[in-house]
Design a protein around this motif. Structure first.
Motif, PDB file in Angstrom:
ATOM      1  N   HIS A 193       1.097  -1.004   0.084  1.00 12.84           N
ATOM      2  CA  HIS A 193       0.051   0.122   0.130  1.00 12.84           C
ATOM      3  C   HIS A 193       0.954   1.246  -0.069  1.00 12.84           C
ATOM      4  CE1 HIS A 193      -3.668  -2.165   0.642  1.00 12.84           C
ATOM      5  NE2 HIS A 193      -3.002  -2.900   1.679  1.00 12.84           N
ATOM      6  N   PHE A 194       1.964   1.307   0.561  1.00 12.49           N
ATOM      7  CA  PHE A 194       2.977   2.357   0.632  1.00 12.49           C
ATOM      8  C   PHE A 194       3.563   2.729  -0.530  1.00 12.49           C
ATOM      9  CE2 PHE A 194       7.136   4.253   1.679  1.00 12.49           C
ATOM     10  CZ  PHE A 194       6.565   5.502   2.339  1.00 12.49           C
ATOM     11  N   CYS A 195       4.026   1.418  -1.177  1.00 14.10           N
ATOM     12  CA  CYS A 195       4.700   1.732  -2.353  1.00 14.10           C
ATOM     13  C   CYS A 195       3.458   2.202  -3.588  1.00 14.10           C
ATOM     14  CB  CYS A 195       5.171   0.611  -3.200  1.00 14.10           C
ATOM     15  SG  CYS A 195       6.739  -0.106  -1.923  1.00 14.10           S
ATOM     16  N   SER A 196       2.435   1.696  -3.314  1.00 13.17           N
ATOM     17  CA  SER A 196       1.527   2.093  -4.359  1.00 13.17           C
ATOM     18  C   SER A 196       1.092   3.682  -4.220  1.00 13.17           C
ATOM     19  CB  SER A 196       0.143   1.292  -4.162  1.00 13.17           C
ATOM     20  OG  SER A 196      -0.974   1.787  -4.852  1.00 13.17           O
ATOM     21  N   CYS A 197       1.087   4.293  -2.861  1.00 13.88           N
ATOM     22  CA  CYS A 197       0.810   5.486  -2.520  1.00 13.88           C
ATOM     23  C   CYS A 197       1.845   6.438  -3.294  1.00 13.88           C
ATOM     24  CB  CYS A 197       0.672   5.748  -1.123  1.00 13.88           C
ATOM     25  SG  CYS A 197       0.732   7.415  -0.586  1.00 13.88           S
ATOM     26  N   ILE A 198       3.278   5.821  -3.088  1.00 12.49           N
ATOM     27  CA  ILE A 198       4.494   6.694  -3.425  1.00 12.49           C
ATOM     28  C   ILE A 198       4.185   6.815  -5.171  1.00 12.49           C
ATOM     29  CG2 ILE A 198       6.823   6.377  -3.919  1.00 12.49           C
ATOM     30  CD1 ILE A 198       6.094   7.452  -1.344  1.00 12.49           C
ATOM     31  N   HIS A 199       3.929   5.646  -5.796  1.00 10.33           N
ATOM     32  CA  HIS A 199       3.835   5.530  -7.203  1.00 10.33           C
ATOM     33  C   HIS A 199       2.815   6.464  -7.864  1.00 10.33           C
ATOM     34  CE1 HIS A 199       7.227   3.198  -7.738  1.00 10.33           C
ATOM     35  NE2 HIS A 199       6.690   1.945  -7.049  1.00 10.33           N
ATOM     36  N   THR A 200       1.666   6.678  -7.142  1.00  9.24           N
ATOM     37  CA  THR A 200       0.275   7.324  -7.524  1.00  9.24           C
ATOM     38  C   THR A 200       0.109   8.668  -7.069  1.00  9.24           C
ATOM     39  OG1 THR A 200      -0.920   6.084  -5.960  1.00  9.24           O
ATOM     40  CG2 THR A 200      -0.766   5.166  -8.024  1.00  9.24           C
ATOM     41  N   VAL A 201       0.848   9.023  -5.958  1.00  6.36           N
ATOM     42  CA  VAL A 201       0.597  10.364  -5.545  1.00  6.36           C
ATOM     43  C   VAL A 201       0.846  11.380  -6.602  1.00  6.36           C
ATOM     44  CG1 VAL A 201       2.604  10.617  -4.108  1.00  6.36           C
ATOM     45  CG2 VAL A 201       0.158  11.747  -3.353  1.00  6.36           C
TER      46      VAL A 201
ATOM     47  N   LYS B  86       6.302  11.996   3.327  1.00  2.36           N
ATOM     48  CA  LYS B  86       5.604  12.444   4.510  1.00  2.36           C
ATOM     49  C   LYS B  86       4.077  12.305   4.176  1.00  2.36           C
ATOM     50  CE  LYS B  86       4.730  16.541   6.907  1.00  2.36           C
ATOM     51  NZ  LYS B  86       4.733  17.963   7.229  1.00  2.36           N
ATOM     52  N   TYR B  87       3.592  12.564   3.140  1.00 10.60           N
ATOM     53  CA  TYR B  87       1.796  12.270   2.746  1.00 10.60           C
ATOM     54  C   TYR B  87       1.686  10.754   2.904  1.00 10.60           C
ATOM     55  CZ  TYR B  87      -2.307  11.946   0.375  1.00 10.60           C
ATOM     56  OH  TYR B  87      -3.536  11.310   0.019  1.00 10.60           O
ATOM     57  N   CYS B  88       2.505   9.939   2.284  1.00 17.66           N
ATOM     58  CA  CYS B  88       2.132   8.502   2.415  1.00 17.66           C
ATOM     59  C   CYS B  88       2.485   7.926   3.960  1.00 17.66           C
ATOM     60  CB  CYS B  88       3.174   7.880   1.538  1.00 17.66           C
ATOM     61  SG  CYS B  88       2.459   8.149  -0.334  1.00 17.66           S
ATOM     62  N   ILE B  89       3.400   8.404   4.473  1.00 20.37           N
ATOM     63  CA  ILE B  89       3.601   7.775   5.866  1.00 20.37           C
ATOM     64  C   ILE B  89       2.465   8.240   6.895  1.00 20.37           C
ATOM     65  CG2 ILE B  89       5.059   7.996   7.944  1.00 20.37           C
ATOM     66  CD1 ILE B  89       7.421   8.079   6.318  1.00 20.37           C
ATOM     67  N   ASP B  90       1.984   9.543   6.518  1.00 18.26           N
ATOM     68  CA  ASP B  90       0.887  10.129   7.290  1.00 18.26           C
ATOM     69  C   ASP B  90      -0.494   9.236   7.045  1.00 18.26           C
ATOM     70  OD1 ASP B  90       2.261  11.914   8.908  1.00 18.26           O
ATOM     71  OD2 ASP B  90       1.671  13.688   7.381  1.00 18.26           O
TER      72      ASP B  90
END
Length: 94
Positions: free
Chosen positions: A60-68, A78-82
């Protein structure tokens, strides 16, 4: 017909259990086996996953990083960790 069902009830029960076991992950989204490390490596290529992210949340974290849509790397992390902290309802480690 009723006699046939009564005589073969254990077989029908076993078939229902097996079909239910195969269908359970598709209906609930909870897979019995953890993803293979190669799957995580291929989807998280180029992403430095922080140590405070749980193993279950890595994809989920990697997906967040790739799509944000944030451009800077620091803001993106910072956004994805939060976001992961909100999902798991836990306090960040400072």
């Amino acid at each position: 017909m009723l006699k046939f069902i009564k005589n073969n009830l254990p077989i029908f029960t076993l078939i229902i259990i097996v079909v239910g076991g195969f269908g359970y992950p598709f209906l609930t989204g909870k897979w019995i086996m953890a993803p293979k490390l190669s799957e995580i490596d291929s989807q998280c290529y180029g992403v430095d996953v922080p140590s405070n992210i749980e193993y279950q949340q890595v994809l989920h974290f990697c997906s967040c990083i790739h799509t944000v849509g944030i451009e800077t790397k620091e803001e993106k992390y910072k956004y994805c960790i939060d976001r992961m902290n909100k999902i798991t309802n836990r306090n960040p480690i400072i």
